[in-house]
Design a protein around this motif. Structure first.
Motif, PDB file in Angstrom:
ATOM      1  N   ILE A  32      40.647  50.995  -1.565  1.00 52.54           N
ATOM      2  CA  ILE A  32      40.807  50.084  -2.688  1.00 52.54           C
ATOM      3  C   ILE A  32      39.742  49.003  -2.567  1.00 52.54           C
ATOM      4  O   ILE A  32      39.010  48.956  -1.570  1.00 52.54           O
ATOM      5  N   GLU A  33      39.664  48.162  -3.538  1.00 47.27           N
ATOM      6  CA  GLU A  33      38.680  47.093  -3.506  1.00 47.27           C
ATOM      7  C   GLU A  33      38.867  46.260  -2.242  1.00 47.27           C
ATOM      8  O   GLU A  33      39.962  45.798  -1.938  1.00 47.27           O
ATOM      9  N   ASN A  34      37.824  46.134  -1.457  1.00 46.99           N
ATOM     10  CA  ASN A  34      37.771  45.330  -0.226  1.00 46.99           C
ATOM     11  C   ASN A  34      38.497  45.935   0.970  1.00 46.99           C
ATOM     12  O   ASN A  34      38.507  45.320   2.037  1.00 46.99           O
ATOM     13  N   ASN A  35      39.121  47.092   0.848  1.00 43.81           N
ATOM     14  CA  ASN A  35      39.959  47.572   1.959  1.00 43.81           C
ATOM     15  C   ASN A  35      39.981  49.097   2.044  1.00 43.81           C
ATOM     16  O   ASN A  35      40.093  49.786   1.036  1.00 43.81           O
ATOM     17  N   SER A  36      39.924  49.591   3.275  1.00 46.24           N
ATOM     18  CA  SER A  36      40.086  51.011   3.555  1.00 46.24           C
ATOM     19  C   SER A  36      41.271  51.170   4.506  1.00 46.24           C
ATOM     20  O   SER A  36      41.336  50.497   5.529  1.00 46.24           O
TER      21      SER A  36
ATOM     22  N   SER B  58      36.050  49.846  -4.808  1.00 46.71           N
ATOM     23  CA  SER B  58      36.775  50.931  -4.147  1.00 46.71           C
ATOM     24  C   SER B  58      35.854  52.118  -3.862  1.00 46.71           C
ATOM     25  O   SER B  58      35.985  52.776  -2.833  1.00 46.71           O
ATOM     26  N   GLU B  59      34.898  52.379  -4.766  1.00 44.98           N
ATOM     27  CA  GLU B  59      33.956  53.482  -4.539  1.00 44.98           C
ATOM     28  C   GLU B  59      33.053  53.199  -3.347  1.00 44.98           C
ATOM     29  O   GLU B  59      32.785  54.083  -2.527  1.00 44.98           O
ATOM     30  N   ASP B  60      32.582  51.951  -3.247  1.00 47.60           N
ATOM     31  CA  ASP B  60      31.743  51.578  -2.102  1.00 47.60           C
ATOM     32  C   ASP B  60      32.523  51.675  -0.794  1.00 47.60           C
ATOM     33  O   ASP B  60      31.990  52.127   0.223  1.00 47.60           O
ATOM     34  N   VAL B  61      33.768  51.243  -0.814  1.00 50.30           N
ATOM     35  CA  VAL B  61      34.604  51.317   0.385  1.00 50.30           C
ATOM     36  C   VAL B  61      34.771  52.769   0.810  1.00 50.30           C
ATOM     37  O   VAL B  61      34.649  53.115   1.986  1.00 50.30           O
ATOM     38  N   GLU B  62      35.036  53.643  -0.168  1.00 49.88           N
ATOM     39  CA  GLU B  62      35.227  55.057   0.163  1.00 49.88           C
ATOM     40  C   GLU B  62      33.955  55.677   0.731  1.00 49.88           C
ATOM     41  O   GLU B  62      33.996  56.353   1.763  1.00 49.88           O
ATOM     42  N   LEU B  63      32.816  55.453   0.070  1.00 47.68           N
ATOM     43  CA  LEU B  63      31.562  56.071   0.503  1.00 47.68           C
ATOM     44  C   LEU B  63      31.043  55.510   1.823  1.00 47.68           C
ATOM     45  O   LEU B  63      30.522  56.258   2.655  1.00 47.68           O
ATOM     46  N   ASN B  64      31.168  54.208   2.021  1.00 44.60           N
ATOM     47  CA  ASN B  64      30.526  53.570   3.174  1.00 44.60           C
ATOM     48  C   ASN B  64      31.445  53.359   4.373  1.00 44.60           C
ATOM     49  O   ASN B  64      30.960  53.129   5.481  1.00 44.60           O
TER      50      ASN B  64
ATOM     51  N   GLN C  63      52.374  57.934  14.747  1.00 43.46           N
ATOM     52  CA  GLN C  63      51.540  57.618  13.600  1.00 43.46           C
ATOM     53  C   GLN C  63      50.538  56.545  14.000  1.00 43.46           C
ATOM     54  O   GLN C  63      50.844  55.660  14.789  1.00 43.46           O
ATOM     55  N   VAL C  64      49.353  56.654  13.421  1.00 43.31           N
ATOM     56  CA  VAL C  64      48.289  55.693  13.682  1.00 43.31           C
ATOM     57  C   VAL C  64      47.703  55.281  12.337  1.00 43.31           C
ATOM     58  O   VAL C  64      47.555  56.112  11.443  1.00 43.31           O
ATOM     59  N   THR C  65      47.408  53.989  12.195  1.00 34.67           N
ATOM     60  CA  THR C  65      46.726  53.517  10.992  1.00 34.67           C
ATOM     61  C   THR C  65      45.393  52.905  11.386  1.00 34.67           C
ATOM     62  O   THR C  65      45.251  52.326  12.468  1.00 34.67           O
ATOM     63  N   ILE C  66      44.430  53.045  10.504  1.00 32.67           N
ATOM     64  CA  ILE C  66      43.117  52.435  10.692  1.00 32.67           C
ATOM     65  C   ILE C  66      42.837  51.616   9.442  1.00 32.67           C
ATOM     66  O   ILE C  66      42.779  52.165   8.332  1.00 32.67           O
ATOM     67  N   ASN C  67      42.693  50.324   9.608  1.00 32.67           N
ATOM     68  CA  ASN C  67      42.432  49.424   8.482  1.00 32.67           C
ATOM     69  C   ASN C  67      41.093  48.749   8.669  1.00 32.67           C
ATOM     70  O   ASN C  67      40.780  48.252   9.756  1.00 32.67           O
ATOM     71  N   THR C  68      40.323  48.724   7.586  1.00 33.27           N
ATOM     72  CA  THR C  68      39.008  48.105   7.613  1.00 33.27           C
ATOM     73  C   THR C  68      38.858  47.239   6.372  1.00 33.27           C
ATOM     74  O   THR C  68      39.143  47.702   5.261  1.00 33.27           O
ATOM     75  N   VAL C  69      38.403  46.010   6.551  1.00 37.33           N
ATOM     76  CA  VAL C  69      38.185  45.096   5.438  1.00 37.33           C
ATOM     77  C   VAL C  69      36.686  45.022   5.173  1.00 37.33           C
ATOM     78  O   VAL C  69      35.897  44.737   6.075  1.00 37.33           O
ATOM     79  N   TYR C  70      36.319  45.309   3.913  1.00 38.56           N
ATOM     80  CA  TYR C  70      34.933  45.278   3.474  1.00 38.56           C
ATOM     81  C   TYR C  70      34.863  44.334   2.275  1.00 38.56           C
ATOM     82  O   TYR C  70      35.006  44.761   1.138  1.00 38.56           O
ATOM     83  N   PRO C  71      34.675  43.039   2.523  1.00 37.98           N
ATOM     84  CA  PRO C  71      34.763  42.062   1.436  1.00 37.98           C
ATOM     85  C   PRO C  71      33.683  42.251   0.381  1.00 37.98           C
ATOM     86  O   PRO C  71      32.533  42.551   0.676  1.00 37.98           O
ATOM     87  N   GLY C  72      34.115  42.101  -0.866  1.00 34.86           N
ATOM     88  CA  GLY C  72      33.196  42.164  -1.994  1.00 34.86           C
ATOM     89  C   GLY C  72      32.806  43.566  -2.424  1.00 34.86           C
ATOM     90  O   GLY C  72      31.970  43.726  -3.304  1.00 34.86           O
ATOM     91  N   ALA C  73      33.392  44.592  -1.835  1.00 38.15           N
ATOM     92  CA  ALA C  73      33.010  45.965  -2.158  1.00 38.15           C
ATOM     93  C   ALA C  73      34.009  46.573  -3.138  1.00 38.15           C
ATOM     94  O   ALA C  73      35.197  46.302  -3.081  1.00 38.15           O
TER      95      ALA C  73
ATOM     96  N   GLN D  29      29.084  55.844  13.080  1.00 40.71           N
ATOM     97  CA  GLN D  29      27.773  55.271  12.785  1.00 40.71           C
ATOM     98  C   GLN D  29      27.684  54.885  11.307  1.00 40.71           C
ATOM     99  O   GLN D  29      28.479  55.314  10.487  1.00 40.71           O
ATOM    100  N   ASP D  30      26.698  54.087  10.994  1.00 39.86           N
ATOM    101  CA  ASP D  30      26.347  53.753   9.611  1.00 39.86           C
ATOM    102  C   ASP D  30      27.442  53.011   8.850  1.00 39.86           C
ATOM    103  O   ASP D  30      27.533  53.128   7.632  1.00 39.86           O
ATOM    104  N   LEU D  31      28.293  52.267   9.543  1.00 39.10           N
ATOM    105  CA  LEU D  31      29.230  51.405   8.828  1.00 39.10           C
ATOM    106  C   LEU D  31      28.458  50.187   8.335  1.00 39.10           C
ATOM    107  O   LEU D  31      27.495  49.751   8.976  1.00 39.10           O
ATOM    108  N   PRO D  32      28.840  49.631   7.199  1.00 42.69           N
ATOM    109  CA  PRO D  32      28.116  48.474   6.662  1.00 42.69           C
ATOM    110  C   PRO D  32      28.108  47.294   7.649  1.00 42.69           C
ATOM    111  O   PRO D  32      29.063  47.078   8.388  1.00 42.69           O
TER     112      PRO D  32
END
Length: 161
Positions: free
Chosen positions: A86-90, A57-63, A45-55, A120-123
């Motif tokens: 979720i808010e701030n996290n993917s 859940s919709e912004d996290v999903e799309l971007n 199993q592999v997990t990929i976690n990304t923190v996108y502060p202030g975003a 490409q195109d990550l915030p």
């Protein structure tokens, strides 16, 4: 068979020598065979976690989540992929196909890391690059201890013991 039994009955020294050698080899093996209470097992199993502060859940999903998933769709060896935005996290959880050998699994994990790095195109305002983690039982602590005390110096002294 009767001859073998008769031989051992008549030659007690041979029997005692064989038993002594077996005991010595057994003790040697007991001392040198590696033993682990909790051996490290690869869970595939592999997990990929990304923190996108202030975003949101919709912004996290799309971007974040969707671009990474699209890049991962090109990697072979993935059996199942589940994502949560979720808010701030993917978080993306990947189950690898278990029909591959251990060497092929390592190659698939490297392909996943390369695919995530090539996304490409990550915030620009991500807190850090997406973190790819391979799950293994060896990464799980056997015991966790929590200490508390009003005095920080005494707490540090207790922890050092």
């Amino acid at each position: 068979m009767n001859k073998l039994i008769s031989y051992f009955i008549e030659n007690k020294i041979v029997v005692n020598t064989v038993i002594a050698v077996l005991i010595i080899l057994g003790l040697y093996s007991l001392k040198n065979i590696p033993r682990e209470g909790m051996p490290s097992i690869n869970l595939n199993q592999v997990t990929i976690n990304t923190v996108y502060p202030g975003a949101s859940s919709e912004d996290v999903e799309l971007n974040v989540t969707i671009p990474i998933e699209e890049q991962l769709s090109e990697v072979s060896g993935i059996q199942e992929m589940t994502s949560v935005s979720i808010e701030n996290n993917s978080s993306i959880w990947i189950q690898l196909d278990e029909s591959y050998s251990a060497a092929e699994m390592r190659e698939i994990v490297m392909d996943i890391k390369d695919a995530v790095d090539a996304t490409q195109d990550l915030p620009e305002d991500l807190l850090d690059d997406p973190k790819v983690t391979e799950l293994k039982t060896g990464d799980t602590p056997i015991i966790e201890i929590a200490l508390s005390h009003k005095d920080r110096n005494k707490l540090k002294a207790m922890a050092d013991k």
